[in-house]
Design a protein around this motif. Structure first.
Motif, PDB file in Angstrom:
ATOM      1  N   LEU A 763       8.707  17.737   4.570  1.00 18.81           N
ATOM      2  CA  LEU A 763       7.491  18.486   3.956  1.00 18.81           C
ATOM      3  C   LEU A 763       7.242  17.602   2.668  1.00 18.81           C
ATOM      4  CD1 LEU A 763       7.887  22.165   4.493  1.00 18.81           C
ATOM      5  CD2 LEU A 763       6.057  20.723   5.402  1.00 18.81           C
ATOM      6  N   SER A 764       8.618  17.442   1.675  1.00 20.01           N
ATOM      7  CA  SER A 764       8.058  16.621   0.574  1.00 20.01           C
ATOM      8  C   SER A 764       7.608  15.204   0.365  1.00 20.01           C
ATOM      9  CB  SER A 764       9.499  16.705  -0.281  1.00 20.01           C
ATOM     10  OG  SER A 764      10.449  16.169   0.385  1.00 20.01           O
ATOM     11  N   GLN A 765       7.892  14.440   1.812  1.00 16.48           N
ATOM     12  CA  GLN A 765       7.601  13.112   1.677  1.00 16.48           C
ATOM     13  C   GLN A 765       6.509  12.748   2.590  1.00 16.48           C
ATOM     14  OE1 GLN A 765      11.000  10.525   2.016  1.00 16.48           O
ATOM     15  NE2 GLN A 765      12.309  12.150   2.695  1.00 16.48           N
ATOM     16  N   LEU A 766       5.865  13.825   3.130  1.00 17.21           N
ATOM     17  CA  LEU A 766       4.887  13.865   4.028  1.00 17.21           C
ATOM     18  C   LEU A 766       3.653  12.758   3.572  1.00 17.21           C
ATOM     19  CD1 LEU A 766       5.193  14.904   6.942  1.00 17.21           C
ATOM     20  CD2 LEU A 766       3.655  16.338   6.221  1.00 17.21           C
ATOM     21  N   PHE A 767       3.451  12.987   2.326  1.00 16.48           N
ATOM     22  CA  PHE A 767       2.316  11.983   1.826  1.00 16.48           C
ATOM     23  C   PHE A 767       2.635  10.797   1.132  1.00 16.48           C
ATOM     24  CE2 PHE A 767       1.420  16.676   1.211  1.00 16.48           C
ATOM     25  CZ  PHE A 767       0.228  16.754   2.084  1.00 16.48           C
ATOM     26  N   THR A 768       4.028  10.176   1.191  1.00 19.12           N
ATOM     27  CA  THR A 768       4.199   9.053   0.831  1.00 19.12           C
ATOM     28  C   THR A 768       3.661   7.704   1.744  1.00 19.12           C
ATOM     29  OG1 THR A 768       6.213   9.454   1.491  1.00 19.12           O
ATOM     30  CG2 THR A 768       5.769   9.151  -0.844  1.00 19.12           C
ATOM     31  N   PRO A 769       3.354   6.814   1.692  1.00 19.04           N
ATOM     32  CA  PRO A 769       2.730   5.554   2.527  1.00 19.04           C
ATOM     33  C   PRO A 769       3.970   5.265   3.571  1.00 19.04           C
ATOM     34  CG  PRO A 769       2.295   5.003   0.279  1.00 19.04           C
ATOM     35  CD  PRO A 769       3.132   6.269   0.135  1.00 19.04           C
ATOM     36  N   PHE A 770       3.544   5.287   4.794  1.00 19.19           N
ATOM     37  CA  PHE A 770       4.429   4.551   5.859  1.00 19.19           C
ATOM     38  C   PHE A 770       5.497   5.767   6.284  1.00 19.19           C
ATOM     39  CE2 PHE A 770       3.512   0.964   3.397  1.00 19.19           C
ATOM     40  CZ  PHE A 770       2.574   0.306   4.123  1.00 19.19           C
ATOM     41  N   TYR A 771       5.436   6.838   5.508  1.00 21.86           N
ATOM     42  CA  TYR A 771       6.297   8.073   6.062  1.00 21.86           C
ATOM     43  C   TYR A 771       5.871   8.774   7.188  1.00 21.86           C
ATOM     44  CZ  TYR A 771       9.721  11.615   6.150  1.00 21.86           C
ATOM     45  OH  TYR A 771      10.698  12.356   6.718  1.00 21.86           O
ATOM     46  N   ARG A 772       6.637   8.691   8.331  1.00 21.07           N
ATOM     47  CA  ARG A 772       6.481   9.591   9.388  1.00 21.07           C
ATOM     48  C   ARG A 772       7.636  10.768   9.692  1.00 21.07           C
ATOM     49  NH1 ARG A 772       4.512   7.465  14.740  1.00 21.07           N
ATOM     50  NH2 ARG A 772       3.045   9.018  14.476  1.00 21.07           N
ATOM     51  N   ALA A 773       7.261  11.744  10.107  1.00 20.84           N
ATOM     52  CA  ALA A 773       8.201  12.862  10.166  1.00 20.84           C
ATOM     53  C   ALA A 773       8.998  12.395  11.468  1.00 20.84           C
ATOM     54  CB  ALA A 773       7.879  14.185  10.352  1.00 20.84           C
ATOM     55  N   ARG A 792      -3.972  12.247   0.378  1.00 20.50           N
ATOM     56  CA  ARG A 792      -3.621  12.775  -1.200  1.00 20.50           C
ATOM     57  C   ARG A 792      -4.166  12.087  -2.290  1.00 20.50           C
ATOM     58  NH1 ARG A 792       2.482  12.283  -3.142  1.00 20.50           N
ATOM     59  NH2 ARG A 792       2.004  10.199  -3.233  1.00 20.50           N
ATOM     60  N   GLU A 793      -4.455  10.651  -2.022  1.00 24.60           N
ATOM     61  CA  GLU A 793      -5.137   9.959  -3.089  1.00 24.60           C
ATOM     62  C   GLU A 793      -6.545  10.300  -3.284  1.00 24.60           C
ATOM     63  OE1 GLU A 793      -3.419   7.708  -4.607  1.00 24.60           O
ATOM     64  OE2 GLU A 793      -4.846   6.856  -6.065  1.00 24.60           O
ATOM     65  N   ILE A 794      -7.364  10.503  -2.278  1.00 27.17           N
ATOM     66  CA  ILE A 794      -8.839  10.962  -2.243  1.00 27.17           C
ATOM     67  C   ILE A 794      -8.636  12.411  -3.060  1.00 27.17           C
ATOM     68  CG2 ILE A 794     -10.460  11.866  -0.922  1.00 27.17           C
ATOM     69  CD1 ILE A 794      -9.723   9.814   1.265  1.00 27.17           C
ATOM     70  N   VAL A 795      -7.843  13.189  -2.852  1.00 25.34           N
ATOM     71  CA  VAL A 795      -7.781  14.514  -3.270  1.00 25.34           C
ATOM     72  C   VAL A 795      -7.690  14.486  -4.665  1.00 25.34           C
ATOM     73  CG1 VAL A 795      -6.936  16.854  -3.323  1.00 25.34           C
ATOM     74  CG2 VAL A 795      -7.291  15.871  -1.331  1.00 25.34           C
ATOM     75  N   HIS A 801      -6.056  19.030  -5.190  1.00 23.37           N
ATOM     76  CA  HIS A 801      -4.563  19.049  -4.670  1.00 23.37           C
ATOM     77  C   HIS A 801      -4.380  19.496  -3.419  1.00 23.37           C
ATOM     78  CE1 HIS A 801      -0.406  19.982  -5.669  1.00 23.37           C
ATOM     79  NE2 HIS A 801      -0.676  21.181  -5.047  1.00 23.37           N
ATOM     80  N   ILE A 802      -3.649  18.478  -2.737  1.00 22.73           N
ATOM     81  CA  ILE A 802      -3.358  18.999  -1.361  1.00 22.73           C
ATOM     82  C   ILE A 802      -2.018  19.416  -1.045  1.00 22.73           C
ATOM     83  CG2 ILE A 802      -2.724  16.479  -0.689  1.00 22.73           C
ATOM     84  CD1 ILE A 802      -4.126  16.798   2.023  1.00 22.73           C
TER      85      ILE A 802
END
Ligand code: ADP
Length: 829
Positions: A763-773, A792-795, A801-802
C-alpha cells in the motif's frame, strides 16, 4: 643479518656522547683520576660540547628528512669534543684503550657518511675491530689492562685478551661470510667481556670508563637481540621520537643548567667558607702570639721580677717563672737562661732540665735582638718535644742580662680545635724554613709543609689568597691561605673538591636518574598510546580498503571506541560507509527497476503492435486481392486498430509524463471547469471503449455542477487511470463504483472495485514510479507501474491528496482523491 649490516656507529657515538657529556656536566667532580688532570678545569664546557653535539646528531638521526647540515653540525661538534678528550685523557696519559677506541669511533663515524657506505652501518665492523685491538693489546701487554678487569691475576687478563681476540675474529668471519648465528655467538661473548670491564671500572668509581663500556656492552646486546632495524615510519615511531626528544633532552638540558648553577653557587660558598675558616684561624693565632708577646714583655720589665733576678735568689725567681707556666695557661713551659746560655731556672713542666743552651738559635737571636720579644722557629726541646718559643731579654743593669724563654707546645697547638680544623685540613708553617707547626690530619710537625709541595713556588707569598691544586694521588684540592700578622707564620686550609661537592654530585646524579626514568616512562606511554592510535588507524585504513564490499554483520565497519579525534574519525567513517552502502543499494535497486522497466516497456509496446501489424497485413492482403469487407466488420477492425493506437499513445504519454515528472517539467494549465461533467465523459468513454464491461461502471455525481479551477486534461487522465485500473484489476462481471461528492472546501472522488485488492505491504509504495504489487504482476502481466505515480503528481499539483484502501488480496480496493476547489498554484495566483 639486516641489523648487523645497517646498525650505524653514529647511534653508538650519540649514545656515548650523551652518557659522557651528561656525566661531565652533572658530576664534574667525579673526574678525579689523574687521567683527567688536563681537563679538570674544562670538564663542564667539554661535557656541554659532548651533550650538544650528540643531541644534535641524535635529532638528525631521528628526523632523517631534516637538512643534512644538522647532522654534519652535530658530527662536527662531537668530533671536536672527542678529539680534545682523546688528546688530553689518552695521548697525554699514554692510555691504550682510549687511544684506540676514540680514533676508531671517529673514523667509522665519518666513513659511514661517504658515498661508498650509503645506507650501510659499520657498528658491527667497528665492534669487531675494537675487540681485535683490545685482544691484541691484552695478550701482548697484560699489565696495562690489569686495572680494566675484575679478574685479579695477570694470566686471567691474558685469557681475557684471548677471548677478545677469539670473539672479535669470530664476529669478523661471521660478518664476512654473512652468518648471523656466528655473529650472535661472538656478540654474546663480547657483551659479557665489556660488561666485565664496566663492572671493574664501576668498582673503582670511574664514571667516564663506565660510560664508555656501558655503551659498548649495550651496542653488543642491541646487535645480538634485535632482529631487524626498526622502520622509522608510522604514528608509533613519530610518537616515540617526539617523546624521546621532548622528555629526555629538555630534562637533561634544564638539569645541566641548574646543576651547573648549583655547582657554581656551592663552589663560591665553599670558597667563602674556606676563607672564613682561614681568617678565624689566623685571628686565633695572631691573638695567641700577641698575648704571648705582651705577657712576656710585661714580665721581663716587671720591677719586682728584675729585682728578684738581680738579687740572684733562684728560688724566688723560680716562683715567678712558675707563675708564667701555670697561671696564664698560655705557655706550656718557661725558663730563664743567663747570658752564657746556662740554665738559671729550668722549666718545671719540661722535667727541670738544665744545661747550656747557647747553641740554640733562639738564644743567639735573643742575645742579638735588643730588647724585643722574639719568636723562634719550631724545634725539638732537649726533652724531645716540638716547641716554638718567645724570648725576652731581662736587663739587670750593669751590662748584665738574662733571657726569659716561654714556649708553646706544638703538640697542644696541633690538637687545638678551631672552626677551620673542624671542617678542613689545616696546616700552619713557618715561612722562614717551611717547617710545620700545626697539621690537623696526622699531626705532623717540624717536617716540610705539604702545601708547599702542592703549589707552585711563591704561590703562598701573598698575604692571603685561594688556589687550586692536585694532591699526589691526583685528587683535586681547593687551597685557601693567609699569613698570620706579626708572625712569620702562614695558615693553609685545604678541601678535597670531590668530597666537598658530594651533595651536588648526588643532586646531579638524581637529576640524571629522574631524566632517565621520566624518559623511560614517556617512551613506554608513547608506545602504549601509539599502539592504540596506530591500531585504530590501521582499522580505519582496512575499512577504507574494504569500502564498496558488503558490510559485516551489524553494519559497523570500524570500531569507534572512546571520544577522541580518532574515534570521531571512525564514527564519521562508519557514517560515510553507511551512506555509501545505502546509495549503492539504492543504485542497485534503481538499476534493477530500470532493467525491469525496460523489459516491461518493450513488452508493453510490442503488445499493441503485434495485433496492429496483423490487422494491417490483413487489410493490405484484402485490398490487394480486391476483397471488400462489409462495413460492419470494417468499422470493428478500424475501431480495434484505433484502440491499439490509443493504448500505444497512452503508454508513450505515461512514459513522457514520468520523465517530465522526474525532471520537474510537469506543469498544469488550470481553468474553471465542472468535475461532474468530466466524470460523466470519462465513464462514458471507457464504457464505449469496452463494450464487454458496459453497465458495470456506475457513477454517482451531485446534480448541481461541481465547479472548480483545475487542469481538465490532467483530471481526465487521473480519472481514466483510476477507472481503467479498477477494471483491469477486477475479474470481468464485477462492478466498479465511481462517486464524486462535494466536501467543505473541495470535492472527493472515490473509485471502488471488488477486484484483486492490494497486499498490505504494497500500500505505501503503490504511488512510486515503476512499482507494481506482487499480485498484479502474477496475474496481470501488462502495466509499467507508472499510472498511479502520475495520478499522485496530478493530485498533489492541484493541492490535493490521494490515498488507497484495501482489506488485502481479493478484497477489492478503493482509491480516494480529495481536491481543493482551486488548484494551489492557481489559488496563490
Ligand atoms: P500499472 O497498472 O500499469 O501496473 P499503475 O501505476 O496504474 O500501473 O498501478 C500500480 C500498481 O497498483 C498496479 O501494478 C497494481 O499492482 C496496483 N493497483 C492499481 N490499481 C489497482 C486496483 N484497482 N486494484 C488492485 N491493484 C491496483
Amino acid at each position: 643479518m639486516e641489523i648487523l649490516e645497517r646498525a650505524r656507529v653514529e647511534w653508538f657515538a650519540a649514545a656515548f656522547g650523551l652518557v659522557v657529556g651528561t656525566t661531565m656536566v652533572f658530576v664534574p667532580y667525579e673526574f678525579g683520576a689523574a687521567l683527567f688532570q688536563h681537563i679538570y678545569t674544562h670538564v663542564r664546557p667539554l661535557g656541554s660540547l659532548f651533550l650538544v653535539g650528540s643531541a644534535t646528531m641524535l635529532v638528525a638521526l631521528l628526523y632523517p628528512s631534516w637538512p643534512g647540515v644538522v647532522g654534519w653540525a652535530g658530527r662536527a661538534l662531537f668530533v671536536g669534543a672527542v678529539s680534545f678528550y682523546w688528546w688530553s685523557t689518552t695521548v697525554l696519559n699514554n692510555s691504550m684503550t682510549g687511544g684506540i677506541l676514540y680514533p676508531l669511533m671517529v673514523a667509522a663515524l665519518l666513513l659511514e657518511r661517504t658515498s661508498r657506505f650509503q645506507g650501510r652501518g659499520l657498528l658491527a665492523v667497528f665492534t669487531a675491530v675494537v675487540a681485535l685491538c683490545f685482544g691484541m693489546l691484552m695478550t701482548l701487554s697484560p699489565q696495562v689492562y690489569l686495572r680494566f678487569s675484575l679478574l685479579p691475576v695477570a694470566p686471567l687478563v691474558r685469557l681475557m685478551g684471548v677471548l677478545f681476540l677469539a670473539s672479535g675474529s669470530l664476529l669478523a668471519v661471521g660478518l664476512w661470510r654473512k652468518q648471523p648465528g656466528v655473529c650472535r655467538l661472538a656478540l654474546a661473548v663480547l657483551g659479557l667481556l665489556f660488561l666485565n670491564m664496566l663492572l671493574a671500572l664501576g668498582a673503582r668509581g670511574s664514571w667516564a670508563g663506565m660510560g664508555v663500556y656501558s655503551v659498548l656492552a649495550l651496542a653488543c646486546w642491541v646487535l645480538l637481540l634485535m632482529r631487524q632495524m626498526p622502520s622509522p615510519v608510522g604514528v608509533r615511531w613519530r610518537l616515540f621520537r617526539g617523546m624521546a626528544l621532548a622528555s629526555v633532552l629538555p630534562i637533561l638540558g634544564l638539569g645541566a643548567v641548574t646543576s651547573t648553577l648549583a655547582q657554581r653557587a656551592l663552589e663560591a660558598e665553599l670558597r667563602e667558607k674556606a676563607l672564613q675558616a682561614v681568617a678565624a684561624e689566623t685571628a686565633w693565632l695572631e691573638q695567641t702570639a700577641t698575648m704571648a708577646r705582651s705577657l712576656l714583655r710585661a714580665q721581663s720589665r716587671d720591677v719586682a721580677f728584675v729585682a728578684t733576678a738581680r738579687s740572684g735568689d733562684r728560688e724566688a725567681l723560680r716562683e715567678r717563672v712558675d707563675l708564667l707556666e701555670n697561671d696564664s695557661g698560655l705557655f706550656d713551659a718557661a725558663w730563664v737562661l743567663d747570658d752564657t746560655g746556662e740554665t738559671l731556672v729550668p722549666s718545671t713542666r719540661l722535667d727541670r732540665r738544665t744545661g747550656n743552651f747557647s747553641a740554640r738559635e733562639y738564644f743567639q737571636h735573643a742575645l742579638k735582638g735588643g730588647d724585643e720579644v722574639l719568636l723562634s722557629r719550631p724545634f725539638l726541646t732537649s726533652a724531645g718535644l716540638p716547641f716554638v718559643v718567645f724570648t725576652a731579654p731581662v736587663d739587670l743593669g750593669t751590662g748584665r742580662r738574662l733571657i726569659l724563654v716561654a714556649g708553646l707546645s706544638l703538640r697542644r697547638l696541633g690538637l687545638h680545635p678551631t672552626l677551620a680544623s673542624r671542617s678542613y685540613h689545616v696546616e700552619l708553617f713557618d715561612r722562614r724554613d717551611g717547617s710545620l707547626l700545626r697539621e690537623t690530619d696526622r699531626g705532623d710537625v717540624l717536617s716540610r709543609a705539604p702545601a708547599l709541595e702542592l703549589l707552585a713556588p711563591g704561590a703562598l707569598s701573598a698575604a692571603e689568597g685561594m688556589a687550586e691544586a692536585f694532591d699526589p694521588k691526583g685528587r683535586r684540592l681547593m687551597v685557601a691561605h693567609a699569613q698570620v700578622a706579626g708572625t712569620p707564620w702562614t695558615v693553609v686550609v685545604t678541601a678535597r673538591l670531590r668530597e666537598a661537592f658530594a651533595p651536588v654530585t648526588r643532586m646531579g646524579a638524581w637529576v640524571v636518574v629522574i631524566a632517565l626514568v621520566a624518559g623511560a616512562i614517556a617512551l613506554v606511554l608513547s608506545q602504549w598510546v601509539g599502539r592504540d592510535v596506530a591500531g585504530r588507524l590501521e582499522a580505519l585504513r582496512d575499512g577504507f580498503a574494504a569500502l564498496g564490499t558488503p558490510a559485516l554483520e551489524g553494519g559497523q565497519r570500524v570500531q569507534a571506541r572512546g571520544d577522541d579525534e580518532v574515534s570521531q574519525l571512525a564514527s564519521g567513517f562508519n557514517e560515510m560507509a553507511a551512506r555509501i552502502d545505502r546509495t549503492q543499494k539504492e543504485l542497485r535497486e534503481a538499476i534493477a527497476i530500470r532493467d525491469q522497466f525496460l523489459s516491461m516497456a518493450s513488452h508493453e509496446l510490442r503488445t499493441p503492435l503485434t495485433p496492429l501489424k496483423a490487422t494491417l497485413d490483413l487489410l493490405i492482403r484484402q485490398s490487394e486481392s480486391g476483397q471488400e469487407l462489409n462495413p460492419e466488420r470494417r468499422r470493428a477492425t478500424f475501431s480495434r486498430l484505433n484502440r491499439q493506437v490509443d493504448r500505444l499513445t497512452r503508454l508513450i504519454g505515461d512514459m513522457l509524463d514520468v520523465s517530465r515528472l522526474q525532471s520537474g517539467r510537469f506543469t498544469l494549465t488550470v481553468a474553471p471547469m465542472d468535475l461532474g461533467t468530466l466524470a460523466h465523459e470519462v465513464v462514458e468513454r471507457i464504457g464505449s471503449a469496452r463494450p464487454e464491461r458496459q453497465g458495470l461502471v456506475s457513477l454517482e455525481v451531485p446534480s448541481s455542477p461541481l465547479m472548480g479551477r483545475w487542469d481538465e486534461q490532467r483530471l481526465d487522465q487521473l480519472l481514466t487511470n483510476l477507472v481503467e485500473n479498477a477494471l483491469r484489476y477486477s475479474p470481468p462481471e464485477t462492478p466498479v463504483r465511481v462517486r464524486v461528492v462535494e466536501e467543505p472546501g473541495g470535492v472527493r472522488v472515490d473509485v471502488e472495485d471488488r477486484g484483486i485488492g492490494i497486499p498490505q505491504e504494497s500500500l505505501s509504495q503503490l504511488f512510486t514510479p515503476f512499482y507494481r504489487a506482487r499480485n498484479a504482476t502474477e496475474h496481470y502481466a501488462g502495466g509499467l507501474g507508472l499510472g498511479l505515480a502520475i495520478c499522485r503528481e496530478i493530485v498533489e499539483r492541484h493541492g490535493g491528496h490521494i490515498q488507497v484502501r484495501s482489506a488485502g488480496p481479493g478484497q477489492g480496493s478503493c482509491f480516494t482523491v480529495r481536491l481543493p476547489r482551486a488548484a494551489v498554484a492557481d489559488a496563490a495566483a
